[in-house]
Design a protein around this motif. Structure first.
Motif, PDB file in Angstrom:
ATOM      1  N   SER A  14      35.060  33.495  41.182  1.00  0.00           N
ATOM      2  CA  SER A  14      35.895  34.542  41.776  1.00  0.00           C
ATOM      3  C   SER A  14      36.517  35.404  40.688  1.00  0.00           C
ATOM      4  CB  SER A  14      36.972  33.930  42.683  1.00  0.00           C
ATOM      5  OG  SER A  14      38.223  33.853  42.030  1.00  0.00           O
ATOM      6  N   TYR A  15      36.673  36.680  40.989  1.00  0.00           N
ATOM      7  CA  TYR A  15      37.190  37.620  39.992  1.00  0.00           C
ATOM      8  C   TYR A  15      38.598  37.259  39.564  1.00  0.00           C
ATOM      9  CZ  TYR A  15      38.053  42.051  37.621  1.00  0.00           C
ATOM     10  OH  TYR A  15      38.338  42.995  36.678  1.00  0.00           O
ATOM     11  N   TYR A  16      39.471  36.927  40.532  1.00  0.00           N
ATOM     12  CA  TYR A  16      40.893  36.801  40.212  1.00  0.00           C
ATOM     13  C   TYR A  16      41.341  35.390  39.846  1.00  0.00           C
ATOM     14  CZ  TYR A  16      41.282  41.615  41.716  1.00  0.00           C
ATOM     15  OH  TYR A  16      41.133  42.970  41.811  1.00  0.00           O
ATOM     16  N   GLN A  52      43.722  34.584  53.745  1.00  0.00           N
ATOM     17  CA  GLN A  52      42.715  33.751  53.083  1.00  0.00           C
ATOM     18  C   GLN A  52      42.576  33.989  51.589  1.00  0.00           C
ATOM     19  OE1 GLN A  52      42.292  36.381  54.935  1.00  0.00           O
ATOM     20  NE2 GLN A  52      40.727  37.680  54.017  1.00  0.00           N
ATOM     21  N   GLN A  53      43.370  34.939  51.059  1.00  0.00           N
ATOM     22  CA  GLN A  53      43.145  35.292  49.652  1.00  0.00           C
ATOM     23  C   GLN A  53      43.558  34.187  48.680  1.00  0.00           C
ATOM     24  OE1 GLN A  53      44.792  39.072  48.527  1.00  0.00           O
ATOM     25  NE2 GLN A  53      42.900  40.084  49.092  1.00  0.00           N
ATOM     26  N   PHE A  54      42.803  34.051  47.640  1.00  0.00           N
ATOM     27  CA  PHE A  54      43.136  33.144  46.551  1.00  0.00           C
ATOM     28  C   PHE A  54      42.911  33.886  45.237  1.00  0.00           C
ATOM     29  CE2 PHE A  54      38.751  32.368  45.367  1.00  0.00           C
ATOM     30  CZ  PHE A  54      38.055  32.599  46.541  1.00  0.00           C
ATOM     31  N   PRO A  55      43.387  33.458  44.113  1.00  0.00           N
ATOM     32  CA  PRO A  55      43.964  32.156  43.809  1.00  0.00           C
ATOM     33  C   PRO A  55      45.342  31.938  44.429  1.00  0.00           C
ATOM     34  CG  PRO A  55      44.228  33.610  41.935  1.00  0.00           C
ATOM     35  CD  PRO A  55      43.356  34.331  42.917  1.00  0.00           C
ATOM     36  N   ASP A  67      48.859  35.530  44.299  1.00  0.00           N
ATOM     37  CA  ASP A  67      48.626  36.789  43.592  1.00  0.00           C
ATOM     38  C   ASP A  67      48.714  36.531  42.087  1.00  0.00           C
ATOM     39  OD1 ASP A  67      48.186  39.340  42.782  1.00  0.00           O
ATOM     40  OD2 ASP A  67      49.696  40.265  44.060  1.00  0.00           O
ATOM     41  N   GLY A  68      47.579  36.685  41.409  1.00  0.00           N
ATOM     42  CA  GLY A  68      47.476  36.316  39.993  1.00  0.00           C
ATOM     43  C   GLY A  68      48.633  36.792  39.128  1.00  0.00           C
ATOM     44  N   ARG A 159      32.762  47.096  51.901  1.00  0.00           N
ATOM     45  CA  ARG A 159      33.924  47.643  51.202  1.00  0.00           C
ATOM     46  C   ARG A 159      33.529  48.465  49.967  1.00  0.00           C
ATOM     47  NH1 ARG A 159      37.624  42.418  50.048  1.00  0.00           N
ATOM     48  NH2 ARG A 159      37.332  41.298  51.973  1.00  0.00           N
ATOM     49  N   TYR A 316      49.150  48.356  47.358  1.00  0.00           N
ATOM     50  CA  TYR A 316      49.183  47.264  46.390  1.00  0.00           C
ATOM     51  C   TYR A 316      48.944  47.812  44.969  1.00  0.00           C
ATOM     52  CZ  TYR A 316      48.051  43.150  43.739  1.00  0.00           C
ATOM     53  OH  TYR A 316      48.057  42.182  42.757  1.00  0.00           O
TER      54      TYR A 316
HETATM   55  N1  LIG Z   1      45.685  40.730  43.957  1.00  0.00           N
HETATM   56  C1  LIG Z   1      45.115  39.427  44.178  1.00  0.00           C
HETATM   57  C2  LIG Z   1      43.674  39.593  44.651  1.00  0.00           C
HETATM   58  C3  LIG Z   1      43.078  38.291  45.087  1.00  0.00           C
HETATM   59  C4  LIG Z   1      41.682  38.464  45.662  1.00  0.00           C
HETATM   60  O1  LIG Z   1      41.253  39.558  46.068  1.00  0.00           O
HETATM   61  N2  LIG Z   1      40.976  37.346  45.710  1.00  0.00           N
HETATM   62  C5  LIG Z   1      39.646  37.325  46.245  1.00  0.00           C
HETATM   63  C6  LIG Z   1      38.850  36.225  45.576  1.00  0.00           C
HETATM   64  S1  LIG Z   1      38.622  36.566  43.864  1.00  0.00           S
HETATM   65  C7  LIG Z   1      39.733  36.977  47.709  1.00  0.00           C
HETATM   66  O2  LIG Z   1      40.484  36.103  48.090  1.00  0.00           O
HETATM   67  N3  LIG Z   1      39.000  37.692  48.534  1.00  0.00           N
HETATM   68  C8  LIG Z   1      38.942  37.443  49.928  1.00  0.00           C
HETATM   69  C9  LIG Z   1      39.571  38.543  50.730  1.00  0.00           C
HETATM   70  O3  LIG Z   1      40.142  39.487  50.134  1.00  0.00           O
HETATM   71  O4  LIG Z   1      39.477  38.477  51.948  1.00  0.00           O
HETATM   72  C10 LIG Z   1      45.196  38.603  42.889  1.00  0.00           C
HETATM   73  O5  LIG Z   1      45.233  39.205  41.804  1.00  0.00           O
HETATM   74  O6  LIG Z   1      45.287  37.372  42.958  1.00  0.00           O
END
Ligand SMILES: N[C@@H](CCC(=O)N[C@@H](CS)C(=O)NCC(=O)O)C(=O)O
Length: 372
Positions: A14-16, A52-55, A67-68, A159, A316
């Motif tokens: 995952s990117y973040y 559902q967003q992670f980390p 949020d990282g 997207r 954001y």
């Molecule tokens: N701003 C957040 C972005 C987190 C993010 O977009 N995570 C991705 C995974 S790398 C995710 O959960 N995507 C699923 C979604 O957005 O529905 C951060 O920096 O942690």
């Protein structure tokens, strides 16, 4: 597991996730990484954070972090030893700028490499199926994870226009920018061990985030040219991934080799940053003070290295730019003219000196409009 461990919900691809992992590593904090499979997302992440967003980090004291950028800030406050935030306000500002560039703007090329070339796109679908299903015990959820690989990838690919990647010329720019940034990073790291001197800081965590999950791990073109041609960059990436072993000694400074990289980032992204700030200037003063902020700021006409594109601007990202402007404003008067000379040289003065007529703040994972 001992109850003292942090729990990091993340995925290697995952990117973040890489920024938070590199922070836990560098700070030598005991943690366990829990894969963001469908069970963890449904049973732990959504109930604790609302989506559902992670980390996401579950702290030993029960606090949940998300949020990282906020997670790293909170870990720094809880564990100031082996700091990742420079004491010097000018370096603090530059670190925040680099983190924001990596998270919100350099992400555009990363999305290209995973989701546009046919080979990586198919690989991406398989990767999603694997990480969503990995370790899932419930048979119905395991079957759902298998189906969701396609759904998630279709959703993510829908997207692409949101970051301008619907346009072939922007896809070409994404490749050019990645190649140039990797070359400039390699040249910098050949002379200076870390982004801002002798040991890692937030700037390294931010750049590492951009380099790891997509570029280095995906079977894409850059993952090979980094390994073959950019050995200093390759070394730094692998060191940052196992940061517990990195020394925290030495000085922090802006070396000459960082300047071409920052100039390049400004050339690529400063216009887009200013356009997002202007969209916020128009939309946010009309939003109700104290209320939850709207998620979108409308569409902007902007450009990526002169190639025009239309894309939505998000609240954001405006908040992330507000943090950069605040870090610039926190530079004391004695360092102001030196900082302005740097900004003039690299090309970020318009972004950092932008006068914002709005304010956002985060509470319980949500952004709110501040009273002006
Ligand atoms: N701003 C957040 C972005 C987190 C993010 O977009 N995570 C991705 C995974 S790398 C995710 O959960 N995507 C699923 C979604 O957005 O529905 C951060 O920096 O942690």
């Amino acid at each position: 597991m001992t109850t003292k461990d942090y729990e990091l919900v993340a995925v290697q691809h995952s990117y973040y996730s890489a920024k938070v992992r590199a922070c836990l590593q560098y700070k030598r904090l005991p943690y366990q990484e829990i894969g963001a499979n469908i069970e963890t997302i449904l049973n732990r992440v959504i109930p604790a954070t609302g989506n559902q967003q992670f980390p996401v980090v579950f702290c030993p004291d029960g606090t949940v972090l998300k949020d990282g950028c906020d997670i790293v800030e909170a870990l720094e406050a809880r564990h100031p030893e082996r700091p990742i935030m420079p004491d010097d306000p000018q370096l603090k500002f530059v670190a925040t700028l680099i983190e924001t560039l990596a998270d919100e703007f350099f992400v555009i090329p990363m999305i290209y490499y995973r989701w546009i070339p046919e080979e990586t796109k198919q690989w991406g679908i398989n990767m999603f199926k694997t990480s969503l299903g990995n370790g899932v015990e419930n048979a119905d959820l395991a079957a759902m994870a298998e189906q969701m690989g396609d759904t998630v990838s279709t959703e993510i690919r829908s997207r692409l226009p949101k970051v301008g990647l619907g346009k072939i010329e922007i896809q070409e720019k994404a490749k050019l920018i990645t190649e140039a940034v990797c070359g400039l990073l390699d040249a910098h790291l050949a002379k200076t061990p870390y982004m801002l001197g002798d040991h890692p800081t937030l700037a390294d965590l931010g750049m590492m985030n951009a380099m790891w999950g997509h570029l280095y791990l995906d079977p894409c073109e850059p993952s090979m040219f980094i390994r073959n041609d950019y050995l200093h960059l390759n070394n730094w990436i692998t060191n940052m991934h196992s940061g517990a072993g990195i020394s925290d000694q030495g000085n922090l400074y802006i070396s000459d080799t960082l300047i071409p990289l920052l100039r390049y980032f400004a050339d690529a992204f400063a216009d887009m940053m200013s356009d997002i700030l202007e969209a916020a200037d128009t939309a946010l003063p009309n939003a109700e003070a104290g209320a939850e902020a709207p998620t979108g700021l409308g569409k902007i006409n902007t450009n990526l290295q002169g190639e025009t594109l239309t894309r939505p601007a998000t609240t954001y990202t405006a908040w992330r730019l507000q943090r950069v402007i605040e870090a610039y404003q926190a530079v004391p008067e004695a360092q102001q003219s030196e900082t302005d000379t740097l900004l003039n040289d690299i090309g970020f003065q318009t972004v950092c000196q932008h006068q914002i007529n709005w304010g956002l703040h985060k509470d319980n994972f949500k952004l709110y409009v501040m009273d002006q």
